[in-house]
Design an enzyme around this catalytic site. Structure first.
Site, PDB file in Angstrom:
ATOM      1  N   ASP A 451     -11.819 -44.090   5.540  1.00 59.41           N
ATOM      2  CA  ASP A 451     -12.927 -44.656   6.312  1.00 59.41           C
ATOM      3  C   ASP A 451     -13.565 -45.833   5.569  1.00 59.41           C
ATOM      4  O   ASP A 451     -13.313 -46.048   4.367  1.00 59.41           O
ATOM      5  CB  ASP A 451     -13.966 -43.546   6.551  1.00 59.41           C
ATOM      6  CG  ASP A 451     -14.626 -43.648   7.915  1.00 59.41           C
ATOM      7  OD1 ASP A 451     -14.677 -44.767   8.450  1.00 59.41           O
ATOM      8  OD2 ASP A 451     -15.108 -42.616   8.412  1.00 59.41           O
ATOM      9  N   ASP A 517     -14.810 -44.965  17.461  1.00 58.34           N
ATOM     10  CA  ASP A 517     -15.442 -43.654  17.323  1.00 58.34           C
ATOM     11  C   ASP A 517     -15.739 -43.014  18.665  1.00 58.34           C
ATOM     12  O   ASP A 517     -16.212 -41.886  18.709  1.00 58.34           O
ATOM     13  CB  ASP A 517     -16.748 -43.779  16.531  1.00 58.34           C
ATOM     14  CG  ASP A 517     -16.510 -43.537  15.051  1.00 58.34           C
ATOM     15  OD1 ASP A 517     -15.352 -43.258  14.684  1.00 58.34           O
ATOM     16  OD2 ASP A 517     -17.470 -43.628  14.271  1.00 58.34           O
TER      17      ASP A 517
HETATM   18  C1  DGJ Z   1     -16.782 -42.609  10.964  1.00 57.85           C
HETATM   19  C2  DGJ Z   1     -15.445 -42.239  11.536  1.00 57.85           C
HETATM   20  O1  DGJ Z   1     -14.989 -43.194  12.407  1.00 57.85           O
HETATM   21  C3  DGJ Z   1     -15.551 -40.859  12.170  1.00 57.85           C
HETATM   22  O2  DGJ Z   1     -14.354 -40.534  12.829  1.00 57.85           O
HETATM   23  C4  DGJ Z   1     -15.864 -39.887  11.089  1.00 57.85           C
HETATM   24  O3  DGJ Z   1     -14.788 -39.820  10.186  1.00 57.85           O
HETATM   25  C5  DGJ Z   1     -17.144 -40.281  10.383  1.00 57.85           C
HETATM   26  N1  DGJ Z   1     -17.119 -41.654   9.942  1.00 57.85           N
HETATM   27  C6  DGJ Z   1     -17.398 -39.396   9.190  1.00 57.85           C
HETATM   28  O4  DGJ Z   1     -18.455 -39.787   8.460  1.00 57.85           O
END
Ligand code: DGJ
Length: 723
Positions: A451, A517
């Site tokens: 991430d 997301d």
């Molecule tokens: C942002 C990501 O895109 C999500 O899928 C998840 O992993 C969160 N961060 C976790 O903090």
């Protein structure tokens, strides 16, 4: 160039030709980029060269203008320069050609400015899919430091390329297409986020006005780089040689960011260019081929994923997660990914980043049990990391405040309560490598979700005081490469709050992107469609969530969510322990269907119809021999049209017949009508209906009227094959 053969150079591949003129005293110029037409472009290369000088206009330079491979003021180019350098002062290098190497698909031009003591090698490579990669290597041949201010790659476009399409967006609403006419002046997108961002242009397309998925002539470029970037379309009234506007870009460098010591070189990232006369689908097909040829491209079937984030967030109750893993395996999941929340002090997003050791309060026995259970259930085990980030509330930040990437002793502004680590410092990268690598070995981790949840602002090294987004990007690449080398078979996802790091630099060393997301199928229809301009579906993570989407609170039906998530590297992001038996059964059937069809979904040609009604979408994947295809017909919102009109399925073979079947595995479609077109009723039966490819691809068939937020899935197969 002494004794140099001034014959033009013609690169031909994938039906595309790029012709360089070397005949004049100027530097080489690209005088043609477009359709190869068999041998026509090669045979006409001399004549392209002969006809490459424009008129000399009134009140102009005294000699015809050229637009060369390194356009600068030296040749009278008044637009954005190709190369900008600085020693004591800004230099527009006065380059001459000293060497050329070329084969049918690649050419490299070595240019030198003796007085300025600079050497530039401009490299072009045209791959089998017709994608041209261009990169600059700049070497300091002097005795004092040389700063690289910009090293852009630019190609000229004909005047009929008059409309620009690129993308913008924001968190959870990425990949929003935007169009604008080409006008005199510059369309200059500058990405100053240290990552491509949710609003990344992704692909700049310039084409004949009104171009669509299936029609129009289009020229495009992509900056294959994961840091700061610039994307350019510029038109001057005087044009560019005998052509009109220019297209390209490259890395965006900050003042003093790349300063070459004597003898040192800077190699720019590649800017990729693709042309097509078959609209946007033609471009996607070239880029998908290009990406599928990466050595890192996965060769194994894309495993069905369960990601724990929206199921449990930070609530890592290990017995609940074991339960979730069992449920996942029972519906057919093949990769279980433990998301954020497993490491030291990470009970919310204010603490823990940087401390990559398992939190023994939450996981008293470490991750051994869950990893073993997941593997025992026949699934791969994946783990979430955010290596480049740190919370001030962490052991790491307390011990090494100097590891933060920010000017002097400041930290810069927090974003999701987090700051950036300076990966260009070898001790920092070594720490991250050791922490991640030992966990990968200890827990037999198969997959990293990597991430990157913030932009880089004021990315300045505390130690040197130098701007550092460039070095940070290279260091991230090096860390990824090192981990992959140490752990053959390990796969990595580029996730940056969803779609904020989607580019072909990161995808040379990662195995999928998390496109957004949001799991809202309405949002996803568009996000996946436009991500798919560049990235093939097998690399685009697409998950089924619960009926009420967490990011938008929109409610949608299970069949619609299932059809939407099928067209990517599919997965589930849902607390399965709270699903009904019907929902679990639906997921199971979908999982089986995904596994039986992913060979086609992940290797075929992506096609998208140009529908007149923006409320609707029709997209599919067609096998390379065109004997099979899967299409989704989607209603995003209510249609204004009150009838079902003939609709054409793009990409099918008019010379074949197809058995057409409505696939029942993903649930019944939600229809807004009294009865369906007759052929469709038959397609919904066990054996489906046989229809001619010509009818389907040329005349079209009436489609049922769908309720908003619903979709149907149609499969096209050989009528003589198994049903
Ligand atoms: C942002 C990501 O895109 C999500 O899928 C998840 O992993 C969160 N961060 C976790 O903090």
């Amino acid at each position: 160039m002494p004794g140099h053969n001034r014959a033009p150079i013609c690169l031909v591949s994938g039906g595309v030709a790029v012709v360089f003129d070397l005949a004049t005293d100027e530097l080489p110029s690209v005088v043609y980029w477009g359709r190869a037409d068999g041998n026509h472009a090669i045979e006409a290369a001399e004549q392209l060269s002969l006809t490459s000088t424009p008129s000399v206009m009134n009140s102009s330079l005294d000699a015809p203008r050229a637009f060369t491979i390194v356009p600068t003021e030296r040749e009278g180019w008044s637009g954005i320069p190709g190369i900008e350098l600085r020693r004591a002062f800004q230099l527009a290098p006065r380059l001459s050609l000293v060497d050329v190497t070329s084969s049918g698909q690649a050419a490299e031009f070595t240019l030198r400015d003796g007085a300025a003591e600079v050497e530039i090698r401009v490299g072009y490579e045209l791959d089998t899919f017709g994608v041209l990669s261009v990169s600059n290597r700049i070497t300091n041949r002097g005795e004092t430091p040389l700063e690289v201010v910009a090293a852009r790659s630019l190609l000229p476009l004909p005047a009929r390329a008059a409309e620009i399409l690129d993308q913008t967006g924001r968190w959870s609403h990425e990949r929003v297409p935007q169009r604008t006419p080409v006008r005199d002046g510059i369309h200059h997108r500058q990405v100053r986020r240290g990552r491509p961002g949710h609003d990344s242009p992704l692909l700049t397309v310039v084409g004949t006005p009104g171009f669509g998925f299936r029609h129009g002539e289009v020229w495009s470029s992509h900056v294959a780089w994961s840091g700061d970037q610039e994307w350019i379309v510029e038109r001057l009234p005087e044009g560019a040689g005998t052509l009109s506007a220019v297209l390209g870009g490259n890395e965006l460098l900050r003042a003093g960011e790349v300063r070459l010591a004597p003898g040192e070189s800077y190699v720019s990232p590649s800017t990729l260019f693709a042309w097509s006369d078959e609209g946007l689908d033609g471009l996607s097909s070239r880029f998908h081929g290009h990406v599928r040829a990466f050595p890192s491209h996965p060769s194994t079937p894309r495993p069905l994923v369960l990601n724990t984030w929206e199921a449990v967030y930070f609530d890592h109750d290990h017995s609940r997660l074991l339960d979730l893993a069992e449920r996942a395996a029972s519906v057919g999941v093949e990769r279980f990914v433990l998301d954020d929340g497993w490491f030291l002090g990470r009970t919310n997003d204010r603490a823990g980043l940087g401390d990559w050791t398992v939190d023994r309060k939450t996981w008293p026995a470490g991750l051994g049990e869950i990893s073993a259970s997941v593997h025992g259930l026949g699934m791969q085990f994946g783990l979430w990391f955010e290596p480049e980030m740190v919370n001030l509330d962490s052991e790491l930040a307390r011990e090494h405040p100097d590891w933060i990437l920010a000017p002097n002793d400041t930290t810069g502004r927090p974003w999701r309560h987090q700051f950036v680590l300076n990966l260009a410092e070898p001790t920092v990268s070594d720490y991250l490598f050791d922490s991640i690598s030992s966990l990968v070995a200890e827990y037999s981790i198969d997959f990293l979700k990597w991430d990157h949840n913030r932009d880089l602002h004021e990315a300045v090294s505390r130690l040197s005081g130098a701007p550092s987004a460039h070095a940070q990007t290279l260091a991230t690449y090096a860390l990824l490469d090192r981990l992959l080398l140490a752990h053959p078979g390990l796969e990595i996802e580029s996730c940056a709050s969803g779609g904020a790091r989607v580019d072909l630099g990161i995808l040379r060393r990662t195995h999928r992107v998390w496109a957004s997301d949001t799991n809202d199928p309405i949002e996803r229809q568009s996000i996946q469609r436009w991500t798919g301009m560049l990235v093939p579906p097998e690399l685009v993570g697409s998950h089924v969530g619960p009926s009420e989407t967490h990011t938008t609170h929109r409610v949608s039906t299970l069949p619609f969510r299932l059809v939407t998530a099928l067209f990517g590297h599919a997965g589930i992001e849902w607390d399965l322990t709270r699903c009904s038996e019907d929902e679990l059964a639906g997921l199971h059937e979908w999982a089986e269907f995904y596994k039986s069809r992913r060979g086609l979904l992940h290797a075929g040609t992506t096609v998208r119809a140009d529908l007149t009604d923006a409320a609707l979408a029709l997209h599919g994947i067609v096998s390379h021999d065109r004997s099979a295809a899967i299409f989704a017909f989607v209603a995003l919102v209510s249609t204004a049209v009150g009838h079902s009109e003939r609709t054409v399925f793009p990409g099918l073979d008019p010379e074949r017949s197809y058995r057409v079947r409505l696939r029942p595995e993903l649930g019944s479609p939600s229809l807004h009508q009294i009865s369906s077109p007759r052929w469709f009723t038959q397609a919904a039966e066990e054996r489906g209906i046989e229809l001619s490819g010509w009818l389907l691809s040329t005349a079209g068939v009436p489609l049922p009227v769908l309720n908003p937020g619903s979709a149907i899935l149609l499969e096209f197969s050989d009528p003589n094959g198994p049903s």
